[in-house]
Design an enzyme around this catalytic site. Structure first.
Site, PDB file in Angstrom:
ATOM      1  CB  ALA A  74      -0.218  -8.504  13.076  1.00  0.00           C
ATOM      2  CD  GLU A  94      -2.649  -5.392  18.217  1.00  0.00           C
ATOM      3  OE1 GLU A  94      -2.425  -4.563  19.101  1.00  0.00           O
ATOM      4  OE2 GLU A  94      -2.406  -5.165  17.015  1.00  0.00           O
ATOM      5  CD  GLU A 138       6.922  -0.066   8.034  1.00  0.00           C
ATOM      6  OE1 GLU A 138       7.239   0.428   9.122  1.00  0.00           O
ATOM      7  OE2 GLU A 138       5.734  -0.296   7.719  1.00  0.00           O
ATOM      8  NE  ARG A 173       0.193   1.607   4.530  1.00  0.00           N
ATOM      9  CZ  ARG A 173       1.418   2.048   4.717  1.00  0.00           C
ATOM     10  NH1 ARG A 173       2.184   2.324   3.671  1.00  0.00           N
ATOM     11  NH2 ARG A 173       1.926   2.203   5.927  1.00  0.00           N
TER      12      ARG A 173
END
Ligand code: 0O2
Length: 216
Positions: A172, A175, A160, A64
């Site tokens: 993840a 969460e 990243e 993204r």
């Protein structure tokens, strides 16, 4: 050819706003290219490694480019002027690629293969697998810089890269839905339960890794 939008329901958009969005769009385009380049690199690694070793170290990849509003929000949160010229230095995660691997060993293998490419510079890394976050979050984060070749120049762009196993991603993702960026403090009993689910995911990874090694 599309005509530029100069009017909205509230009235005319002033030239400074149009110029700002034009510059921001051009700036973000380079990040889109960087993501595409990195995805191609990862797909090549995945397919070639699978061919040679009969094991694909990448399950799937997502990517993204941060939305303009999210970029500006983060700039302000970090105490930076919301200025297009400051984004590249101020933020490391305008472009993000997430690599989901079957096993923990694959996470490190892919990171090593990617970092070993001559046009990829690893600026820094955070190993939340070796040292999970207090809430239990595990992943390997790399900030890499790659060259993007444009019509009149070369831009060196930061991306990243988050690498994690399927179990880490499962944890993840859920969460994130439940608690991440929770405005208030997560209640203590919830935090404990969350950390314990992360420990179960880590155990699963360890057991699957061991089966993988035994079979190979
Ligand atoms: P989003 O919406 O996923 O983009 P930074 O905030 O990047 O300036 P920080 O805190 O050192 O600096 O970054 P870190 O720890 O490397 O984390 C960056 C990204 O990792 C986050 O991006 C998340 O995608 C992910 N992440 C980090 N911690 C957690 C966590 O506890 N749970 C989950 N689910 N994801 C996490 P963003 O921009 O915060 O969010």
């Amino acid at each position: 050819m599309r005509r530029p939008v100069t009017q909205v329901s509230g009235g005319e958009i002033g030239p400074p706003v149009i110029e700002f969005y034009r510059r921001l769009s051009r700036f973000l385009l380079v990040y889109k290219f960087a993501v595409e380049e990195l995805m191609t690199k990862l797909r090549i690694l995945s397919e070639e490694f699978d061919f040679v070793h009969r094991h694909d170290p990448i399950e799937h990849i997502t990517s993204r480019v941060k939305r303009p509003e999210a970029i500006m929000e983060k700039m302000v949160r970090k105490g930076l002027e919301p200025d297009v010229d400051l984004i590249a230095d101020g933020l490391d995660d305008v472009a993000g690629v997430r690599v989901i691997c079957p096993f923990v060993s694959d996470v490190y293998r892919v990171a090593e293969m990617l970092g070993g490419q001559h046009d990829v510079t690893v600026l820094h890394s955070k190993d939340y697998i070796a040292k999970p976050k207090p809430n239990g979050y595990r992943s390997l984060h790399l900030i890499v810089r790659i060259p993007v070749f444009l019509s009149d120049r070369v831009e060196h762009v930061k991306v990243e890269v988050q690498l994690r196993t399927i179990a880490m991603d499962f944890w993840a993702t859920l969460e994130h839905k439940l608690f991440y960026k929770y405005d208030d403090q997560v209640p203590a009993d919830f935090a404990d339960e969350l950390a314990s689910t992360a420990a179960i995911a880590a155990q699963l990874d360890a057991r699957m890794q061991s089966l993988h090694q035994r079979l190979r």
